[in-house]
Design an enzyme around this catalytic site. Structure first.
Site, PDB file in Angstrom:
ATOM      1  N   PRO A  27     -10.992  -6.746  28.845  1.00  0.00           N
ATOM      2  CG  PRO A  27     -11.669  -8.439  30.298  1.00  0.00           C
ATOM      3  CD  PRO A  27     -11.099  -8.208  28.924  1.00  0.00           C
ATOM      4  N   GLY A  28     -10.494  -4.500  31.582  1.00  0.00           N
ATOM      5  CA  GLY A  28      -9.568  -4.046  32.612  1.00  0.00           C
ATOM      6  C   GLY A  28     -10.285  -4.021  33.951  1.00  0.00           C
ATOM      7  NE  ARG A  29     -14.764   0.394  34.918  1.00  0.00           N
ATOM      8  CZ  ARG A  29     -14.299   1.616  35.128  1.00  0.00           C
ATOM      9  NH1 ARG A  29     -14.085   2.035  36.350  1.00  0.00           N
ATOM     10  NH2 ARG A  29     -14.059   2.442  34.123  1.00  0.00           N
TER      11      ARG A  29
ATOM     12  CB  CYS B  47      -3.237  22.481  48.948  1.00  0.00           C
ATOM     13  SG  CYS B  47      -3.385  24.135  49.522  1.00  0.00           S
TER      14      CYS B  47
ATOM     15  CE1 TYR C 285      -8.135   1.998  33.722  1.00  0.00           C
ATOM     16  CE2 TYR C 285     -10.265   1.170  34.445  1.00  0.00           C
ATOM     17  CZ  TYR C 285      -9.274   1.245  33.500  1.00  0.00           C
ATOM     18  OH  TYR C 285      -9.403   0.563  32.302  1.00  0.00           O
TER      19      TYR C 285
END
Ligand code: LLP
Length: 407
Positions: free
Chosen positions: A266-268, A338, A367
């Site tokens: 797992p990351g998130r 912009c 992220y």
């Protein structure tokens, strides 16, 4: 809003912004540790390891905390592996899960004794040439995928990742030609699921493949564990239910076949909710009946909303003590870049804001900073850590104009 209650009750947001600059990434150590433990306790099966997928956040101070919670790590590039080593991970706790990497990058892993997972037959050849007789993992594409957006579904017939199931025989032959031992299988079907069915199906399918590969001693079921970005609408992923089903699947498998190490990646889930992004309202205007709340949080600082139309809760912290007032119509929260697509949130009902108010963009620990850029020659923000002892530590300095022309 846990983060807000825990943290901003004690630490006035405006003071943090004055001291460290705006925008500012803030992390809470206690929440990070809590999420690490939830992952560690997912299943009861003893030979179970959690590989934190560091692409979600590579701040070295966070990596150190994650390491102290006894998680291992994966790395996607020499840069990630370098930072992991800097944080103190020994190379036996790192797995290089690359995609279309160069020979030099493979060599980096081999030189450091880091286990590599290859995700195509051609990468297997490349590794075989420089690591004859070595150990290798194969990243399988199980033909199914899941995720919050097409761009993050990493399994399935149109995804660029992994070795197709039908090529497994060929992969074994190639490995044998280089005297390599296939010691692991891994997969990752995509990012952010809140219901566990696809994950469990994919897990069953990779375990099935491992049955006929006796050299395989580790199966890595990937990451993707979601968090409820919409606090009041989305349910939390039921980790108890998922864990119980997974545990049963693994225990049954090992009872009928052989002992094996099970990993998840797992990351998130580990880092998202411990992070918030603070910023400042710089302008408010109404153009042709649309109200724009202009802020210093452009997609150079947080790209998820622009890249995936992702939703993050936003709270407003007014400059002075004044009553919240609801807008009678939704606002667009926009940044300074912009491009007209530089929209942090659209059609959002927020309290009335004024220039100088602060905003908190929630759940930005994953992220967030790692995907920030210098677009429009804007500077990368600072990162601070609120420690479990209630202290504030600067864990990355904000860039200065000087940094823009270095090199
Ligand atoms: N393992 C592999 C091989 C991966 O490619 C990924 C994520 C993970 C594990 C961890 O997945 P997680 O548990 O974090 O879902 N930038 C996108 C997410 C991209 C994920 C890419 N791979 C976002 O902001 O939603």
């Amino acid at each position: 809003m846990v983060f807000e209650e825990l943290v901003f009750g004690k630490q006035p947001v405006h003071e943090l912004l004055r001291k460290y600059g705006s925008p500012l990434y803030v992390y809470d150590e206690e929440i990070l540790r809590k999420r690490c433990r939830e992952m560690k306790n997912l299943i009861k099966y003893p030979n179970f390891r959690v590989n934190y997928s560091a692409k979600a956040n590579t701040n070295v101070e966070l990596l150190k905390i994650i390491m102290s919670e006894d998680l291992d790590v994966d790395g996607m590039s020499p840069g990630e592996m370098y930072l992991e080593m800097k944080a103190g991970f020994t190379t036996d706790r790192i797995t290089f899960i690359g995609n279309n990497v160069t020979q030099d990058e493979l060599q980096f892993a081999v030189d450091h004794g880091i286990l590599v997972s290859v995700d195509s037959l051609s990468q297997l050849h490349l590794l075989g040439k420089i690591n004859r007789g070595g150990r290798v993992c194969l990243r399988i594409n199980p033909g199914i995928g899941a995720g919050h957006h097409d761009k993050v579904i990493t399994g399935g017939k149109k995804a660029k990742f992994g070795i197709a199931r039908e090529d497994l025989q060929l992969a074994q032959e190639i490995a044998a030609n280089y005297d390599m031992t296939i010691i692991g299988l891994n997969h990752h079907i995509g990012s952010l699921f809140l219901e566990s069915q696809a994950y469990l199906e994919a897990a069953a399918s990779i375990l099935e493949l491992a049955v006929d590969l006796p050299s395989v001693e580790m199966v890595d079921l990937g990451g993707g564990f979601g968090i409820p970005y919409k606090h009041n609408e989305e349910p939390r992923l039921d980790l108890t239910e998922l864990g119980n089903e997974l545990d049963k699947m693994v225990q049954d498998w090992t009872a009928s076949h052989r002992p094996i190490q099970i990993r998840i990646e797992p990351g998130r889930y580990v880092v998202a909710e411990c992070g918030a992004l603070l910023g400042t309202v710089t302008a408010v205007k109404e153009n042709y009946n649309t109200c724009f709340v202009g802020t210093d949080i452009g997609f150079n600082t947080l790209v998820r909303p622009v890249m995936y139309d992702s939703y993050h809760e936003i709270s407003i912290v007014p400059q002075e003590d004044r009553l919240y007032e609801k807008y009678n119509k939704p606002v667009y929260v926009v940044g300074q870049i912009c491009e007209s697509g530089d929209i942090l949130a659209h059609d959002r009902i927020l309290p009335r804001c004024q220039e100088g108010d602060a905003l908190i963009v929630h759940d930005t620990g994953a992220y967030g900073f790692v995907m920030a850029s210098n677009y429009n020659s804007r500077l990368l923000p600072a990162e601070i850590l609120l420690t479990k002892d209630g202290e504030i530590r600067l864990i990355r300095k904000a860039q200065t104009l000087e940094d823009l022309w270095q090199g």
